[in-house]
Write a protein that holds these residues in place. Structure first.
Motif: not given
Length: 321
Positions: A105-131
């Motif tokens: 769970l932590a790896a997935g949460i960190v992966a999403s936060i990293v994506f949000a840091i790189v693309f902070p204004v992205a409005s498209q939903p991010l989904l999936g267990a890949s992170g």
């Protein structure tokens, strides 16, 4: 390359209950998505997937977790669950069920936060267990670097089964994600359907955390000393890919440099040579010989038959064109 089974040490804790539960939950959620109409499915995804600009606004923080159980299609979930089943069970065995669940769970949460840091204004939903699964791959790499992974090998008409050390297979996967991440950042490719940056974030998190856990618990690392890093079929497949790719790139260079006739001739001869080699190898393997891409005593006749069919189909296309 498509892995389908690994050969690490035997599990010591029995069934990987957490890995199985995660897979079943993902499948159940996806099955529910399929029961919805297109508009309802879009609303469901929008409500529970991770959206960077909403995250920075402090809204829907629960989506850091819920997004890990959503998927955008059959191929998306099938690929993720395949990787989770192959590599997750042994990581769970080494870390323990509770630690493994928190780690996932932590790896997935960190992966999403990293994506949000790189693309902070992205409005498209991010989904999936890949992170989260990227973190699991990093854990596997740390704990079973020399474990052998059986993979299906595809390239043009060539089909085979090969074995390669986890450090090479997962390492190649990570390099590919890293390159794609750099490209996405430079091109600001928000239109991409794959969050490569999230994969990189989850993987690096997995490396760091698994390293800390391994040292603190003095976990045994599976080195398999003395074993080859790859099978002959995998080695030959890599060489085949390199040679054919080099010839195709060379033909394109000739075309771009004004020598179109020579470039097209080289490309056509490369295609014919590939077809001939695929037919020769497929027939040899179907008859029980090892051939170029055979895997020792295992004949893999069905795969060889598919290769012959693919080679004949490519020959027809070359003739028509």
């Amino acid at each position: 390359m498509l892995p389908y089974r690994d050969e690490p040490q035997r599990r010591t804790r029995g069934l990987p209950f957490v890995t199985i539960a995660l897979i079943l939950i993902n499948i159940a959620v996806f099955a529910y998505e399929l029961t919805l109409s297109q508009d309802a499915a879009m609303r469901f995804v929008r409500a529970w997937a991770f959206v960077p600009d909403e995250f920075w606004a402090g809204r829907n923080l629960i989506t850091l977790v819920t997004a890990l159980f959503l998927h955008g299609g059959v191929i998306h979930i099938a690929g993720n669950m395949l990787f989770l089943w192959i590599f997750g069970d042994n990581v769970e065995d080494q870390l323990g069920r509770g630690t493994y669940l928190l780690f996932y769970l932590a790896a997935g949460i960190v992966a999403s936060i990293v994506f949000a840091i790189v693309f902070p204004v992205a409005s498209q939903p991010l989904l999936g267990a890949s992170g989260a699964i990227a973190g699991v791959l990093a854990g596997y790499l740390f704990l079973f670097p020399r474990a052998m992974v059986r993979t299906f090998l595809f390239f043009g008409p060539f089909l085979a089964v090969g074995r390669v050390a986890a450090v090479l297979l997962i390492g190649f996967w990570f390099v590919l994600q890293l390159v794609q991440s750099v490209v996405s950042v430079i091109a600001i490719a928000s239109q991409s359907n794959v969050a490569f940056v999230a994969h990189v974030g989850g993987f690096i998190f997995g490396l760091i955390v698994t390293g800390v856990i391994r040292e603190s618990r003095d976990l045994r690392v599976e080195y398999r000393g003395g074993r080859r890093w790859w099978s002959a079929s995998f080695r030959n497949w890599i060489l085949l890919v390199a040679v054919i790719t080099g010839l195709v790139v060379g033909s394109q260079f000739l075309i771009m440099s004004g020598q179109a006739l020579l470039g097209h001739l080289l490309r056509y001869l490369t295609g014919l040579g590939g077809v001939g080699l695929a037919l020769f190898d497929g027939i040899a393997r179907f008859n029980g010989q090892q051939g170029l891409l055979g895997s020792g005593r295992q004949r893999n006749r069905l795969i060889a038959l598919f290769q012959v069919g693919a080679a004949l189909s490519l020959a027809v296309l070359l003739f028509i064109s």
